[in-house]
Design a protein around this motif. Structure first.
Motif, PDB file in Angstrom:
ATOM      1  N   THR A   1      41.887  82.421  36.269  1.00  0.00           N
ATOM      2  CA  THR A   1      42.080  83.225  37.474  1.00  0.00           C
ATOM      3  C   THR A   1      43.289  82.792  38.292  1.00  0.00           C
ATOM      4  N   TYR A   2      43.579  81.481  38.314  1.00  0.00           N
ATOM      5  CA  TYR A   2      44.645  80.990  39.186  1.00  0.00           C
ATOM      6  C   TYR A   2      45.839  80.430  38.396  1.00  0.00           C
ATOM      7  N   ALA A   3      45.990  80.851  37.139  1.00  0.00           N
ATOM      8  CA  ALA A   3      47.076  80.333  36.308  1.00  0.00           C
ATOM      9  C   ALA A   3      47.934  81.469  35.773  1.00  0.00           C
ATOM     10  N   ALA A   4      49.210  81.164  35.454  1.00  0.00           N
ATOM     11  CA  ALA A   4      50.129  82.174  34.921  1.00  0.00           C
ATOM     12  C   ALA A   4      51.161  81.497  34.029  1.00  0.00           C
ATOM     13  N   VAL A   5      50.770  81.179  32.807  1.00  0.00           N
ATOM     14  CA  VAL A   5      51.679  80.582  31.827  1.00  0.00           C
ATOM     15  C   VAL A   5      52.139  81.672  30.868  1.00  0.00           C
ATOM     16  N   GLY A   6      53.459  81.779  30.654  1.00  0.00           N
ATOM     17  CA  GLY A   6      53.999  82.791  29.769  1.00  0.00           C
ATOM     18  C   GLY A   6      54.336  82.233  28.398  1.00  0.00           C
ATOM     19  N   THR A   7      54.842  83.083  27.516  1.00  0.00           N
ATOM     20  CA  THR A   7      55.179  82.694  26.155  1.00  0.00           C
ATOM     21  C   THR A   7      56.677  82.425  26.017  1.00  0.00           C
ATOM     22  N   PHE A   8      57.169  82.364  24.764  1.00  0.00           N
ATOM     23  CA  PHE A   8      58.595  82.141  24.540  1.00  0.00           C
ATOM     24  C   PHE A   8      59.431  83.370  24.863  1.00  0.00           C
ATOM     25  N   GLY A   9      58.825  84.492  25.187  1.00  0.00           N
ATOM     26  CA  GLY A   9      59.540  85.653  25.686  1.00  0.00           C
ATOM     27  C   GLY A   9      59.672  85.585  27.197  1.00  0.00           C
ATOM     28  N   ASP A  10      60.486  86.477  27.785  1.00  0.00           N
ATOM     29  CA  ASP A  10      60.728  86.460  29.228  1.00  0.00           C
ATOM     30  C   ASP A  10      59.645  87.129  30.079  1.00  0.00           C
ATOM     31  N   PRO A  11      58.892  88.118  29.568  1.00  0.00           N
ATOM     32  CA  PRO A  11      57.877  88.740  30.418  1.00  0.00           C
ATOM     33  C   PRO A  11      56.932  87.716  31.037  1.00  0.00           C
ATOM     34  N   SER A  12      56.640  87.900  32.341  1.00  0.00           N
ATOM     35  CA  SER A  12      55.827  86.930  33.086  1.00  0.00           C
ATOM     36  C   SER A  12      54.476  87.520  33.449  1.00  0.00           C
ATOM     37  N   PRO A  13      53.376  86.868  33.048  1.00  0.00           N
ATOM     38  CA  PRO A  13      52.063  87.364  33.433  1.00  0.00           C
ATOM     39  C   PRO A  13      51.734  86.971  34.869  1.00  0.00           C
ATOM     40  N   SER A  14      50.868  87.702  35.486  1.00  0.00           N
ATOM     41  CA  SER A  14      50.321  87.309  36.779  1.00  0.00           C
ATOM     42  C   SER A  14      49.153  86.365  36.545  1.00  0.00           C
ATOM     43  N   ALA A  15      48.749  85.656  37.596  1.00  0.00           N
ATOM     44  CA  ALA A  15      47.611  84.747  37.491  1.00  0.00           C
ATOM     45  C   ALA A  15      46.385  85.501  36.985  1.00  0.00           C
ATOM     46  N   GLY A  16      45.692  84.897  36.042  1.00  0.00           N
ATOM     47  CA  GLY A  16      44.494  85.512  35.500  1.00  0.00           C
ATOM     48  C   GLY A  16      44.756  86.531  34.404  1.00  0.00           C
ATOM     49  N   ARG A  17      46.032  86.712  34.047  1.00  0.00           N
ATOM     50  CA  ARG A  17      46.373  87.691  33.017  1.00  0.00           C
ATOM     51  C   ARG A  17      47.092  87.013  31.847  1.00  0.00           C
ATOM     52  N   ASN A  18      47.183  87.721  30.729  1.00  0.00           N
ATOM     53  CA  ASN A  18      47.619  87.106  29.482  1.00  0.00           C
ATOM     54  C   ASN A  18      49.026  87.520  29.082  1.00  0.00           C
ATOM     55  N   ALA A  19      49.590  86.772  28.143  1.00  0.00           N
ATOM     56  CA  ALA A  19      50.917  87.065  27.604  1.00  0.00           C
ATOM     57  C   ALA A  19      50.921  86.749  26.118  1.00  0.00           C
ATOM     58  N   SER A  20      51.732  87.459  25.350  1.00  0.00           N
ATOM     59  CA  SER A  20      51.825  87.211  23.911  1.00  0.00           C
ATOM     60  C   SER A  20      53.227  87.565  23.421  1.00  0.00           C
ATOM     61  N   ALA A  21      53.606  86.995  22.265  1.00  0.00           N
ATOM     62  CA  ALA A  21      54.920  87.266  21.681  1.00  0.00           C
ATOM     63  C   ALA A  21      54.879  86.954  20.195  1.00  0.00           C
ATOM     64  N   TYR A  22      55.737  87.642  19.445  1.00  0.00           N
ATOM     65  CA  TYR A  22      55.874  87.319  18.034  1.00  0.00           C
ATOM     66  C   TYR A  22      57.335  87.453  17.646  1.00  0.00           C
ATOM     67  N   ALA A  23      57.707  86.762  16.532  1.00  0.00           N
ATOM     68  CA  ALA A  23      59.118  86.718  16.150  1.00  0.00           C
ATOM     69  C   ALA A  23      59.256  86.412  14.666  1.00  0.00           C
ATOM     70  N   ILE A  24      60.395  86.779  14.120  1.00  0.00           N
ATOM     71  CA  ILE A  24      60.815  86.362  12.782  1.00  0.00           C
ATOM     72  C   ILE A  24      62.216  85.772  12.930  1.00  0.00           C
ATOM     73  N   GLY A  25      62.520  84.737  12.129  1.00  0.00           N
ATOM     74  CA  GLY A  25      63.813  84.097  12.315  1.00  0.00           C
ATOM     75  C   GLY A  25      64.279  83.346  11.100  1.00  0.00           C
ATOM     76  N   MET A  26      65.460  82.749  11.250  1.00  0.00           N
ATOM     77  CA  MET A  26      66.084  81.998  10.180  1.00  0.00           C
ATOM     78  C   MET A  26      66.745  80.756  10.759  1.00  0.00           C
ATOM     79  N   ASN A  27      66.617  79.634  10.045  1.00  0.00           N
ATOM     80  CA  ASN A  27      67.163  78.368  10.483  1.00  0.00           C
ATOM     81  C   ASN A  27      67.985  77.746   9.362  1.00  0.00           C
ATOM     82  N   HIS A  28      69.195  77.294   9.680  1.00  0.00           N
ATOM     83  CA  HIS A  28      70.027  76.585   8.701  1.00  0.00           C
ATOM     84  C   HIS A  28      70.518  75.289   9.331  1.00  0.00           C
ATOM     85  N   SER A  29      70.326  74.176   8.648  1.00  0.00           N
ATOM     86  CA  SER A  29      70.799  72.884   9.127  1.00  0.00           C
ATOM     87  C   SER A  29      71.927  72.382   8.244  1.00  0.00           C
ATOM     88  N   PHE A  30      72.806  71.594   8.816  1.00  0.00           N
ATOM     89  CA  PHE A  30      73.926  71.052   8.052  1.00  0.00           C
ATOM     90  C   PHE A  30      74.246  69.639   8.504  1.00  0.00           C
TER      91      PHE A  30
END
Length: 362
Positions: A333-362
């Motif tokens: 009820t009194y918390a508002a933690v968001g995901t790796f995306g920018d949309p911000s939830p209000s306290a007591g509400r939820n957030a979700s995100a999904y992604a596909i990506g590629m990583n190359h190290s050298f």
């Protein structure tokens, strides 16, 4: 002409020998992911489509090296730049992740001085099921829960620092950081500081066979310094982490407690969070990472949030991976933690995100 060729050959051999002694390594990573995020907000649902950098690893470029000085002593150095972004206006190529020089002894350990990745950083990188350097880390998202001054959210790297890392003996290794704020004290007027900032960070790590365990403690006193009698945030936090490789699965667990003194009221409050997760080998070379996070504080009305994340990594080679991720936070009820995306939830509400990506190290 022949003499000139011989002279060039000798010069080339001499410069090559000097270069070999310094052992300079250029390294880095490029990581890009695309995805969508949404959050429930009191003013209406928020949605976003994005292409970002640094999914499973921070995009960066670095230089490190070592020069043998004799008798088991070496000079060591590292300059790492990033994190690199996809926006030319805000690209972090000019941002120093760490930059230090130091000495390394086979018997006594290492001493570094400069801008440092702290003991906190290495502890969280090792025991966070998602790795604290990943955009998908639940630990990182909840580190500054409800505005906490938790060092894990603010001091993964420090300026003006000194670090000591001991050799590993009987499986044990000791690490320590000390950093100063460099405020000038004893002056008068509006620029006067009565106390400078200090930062301490200690770690004890153990490895034996499939078991790894680590304990970390940090304390930051008067963040930003005490100016004209106005005290700044005081933070202390400790964490315990462990992981065990069973072959078919590798479980991870962490627990942390932070105590913060807020600048305005000087009241102290506590935050607790724990993470559990597993790494599961799939089809011999793929990896499925799953994690759960629970964070809460004793502030008014007891804010609390829970996070879940799944990350699947498929290697195309030793240096190139493709991956897919899903993350969600369920807020009390009194918390508002968001995901790796920018949309911000209000306290007591939820957030979700999904992604596909590629990583190359050298």
């Amino acid at each position: 002409m022949q003499k000139k060729l011989i002279a060039l050959a000798v010069a080339g051999l001499a410069s090559g020998a000097a270069f070999a002694q310094s052992n300079v390594t250029i390294y880095g990573a490029l990581d890009v992911y695309a995805g969508m995020a949404k959050a429930d907000n009191a003013t209406g649902n928020q949605k976003q489509t994005f292409v970002n950098a640094s999914g499973i690893n921070g995009s960066r470029i670095g230089f490190r090296g070592e020069e043998a000085l004799g008798n088991g002593l070496s000079a060591v150095y590292q300059l790492e730049l990033g994190s690199l972004t996809l926006d030319s206006a805000t690209n972090g190529i000019g941002t120093t992740r760490q930059s230090y020089v130091g000495l390394k002894s086979d018997k006594l350990g290492q001493l570094h001085m400069g801008r440092l990745q702290t003991v906190n950083y290495y502890w969280a990188s090792k025991y966070d099921p998602m790795n604290i350097a990943s955009s998908f880390s639940l630990m990182l998202k909840s580190a500054s829960f409800t505005g906490s001054g938790s060092f894990l959210g603010t001091s993964l790297r420090v300026d003006n620092g000194v670090a000591y890392i001991s050799p590993r003996l009987s499986g044990f290794q000791v690490s320590a950081n000390y950093a100063v704020g460099e405020q000038v004290t004893g002056t008068s007027g509006s620029a006067g500081y009565s106390k400078a900032q200090t930062f301490y960070n200690l770690g004890l790590d153990y490895e034996k066979g499939p078991l790894s365990a680590g304990l970390v403690y940090a304390e930051m006193d008067d963040k930003g310094g005490v100016k004209n009698g106005v005290a700044s945030t005081y933070v202390k936090e400790w964490g315990l982490g462990a992981k065990y490789d069973l072959g078919f699965v590798k479980p991870h667990v962490t627990y942390q407690e932070a105590t913060d003194r807020l600048t305005a009221s000087l009241a102290e409050w506590k935050q607790k969070q724990w993470n559990v997760g597993v790494h599961i080998p799939v089809f011999g070379k793929d990896t499925l990472k799953l994690a759960y996070n629970n964070v809460k504080s004793n502030q008014a009305n007891a804010p609390k949030a829970q996070g879940y994340v799944a990350l699947y990594i498929h290697p195309l080679s030793k240096r190139t991976n493709v991956y897919a991720a899903f993350q969600t936070f369920h807020n009390g009820t009194y918390a508002a933690v968001g995901t790796f995306g920018d949309p911000s939830p209000s306290a007591g509400r939820n957030a979700s995100a999904y992604a596909i990506g590629m990583n190359h190290s050298f």
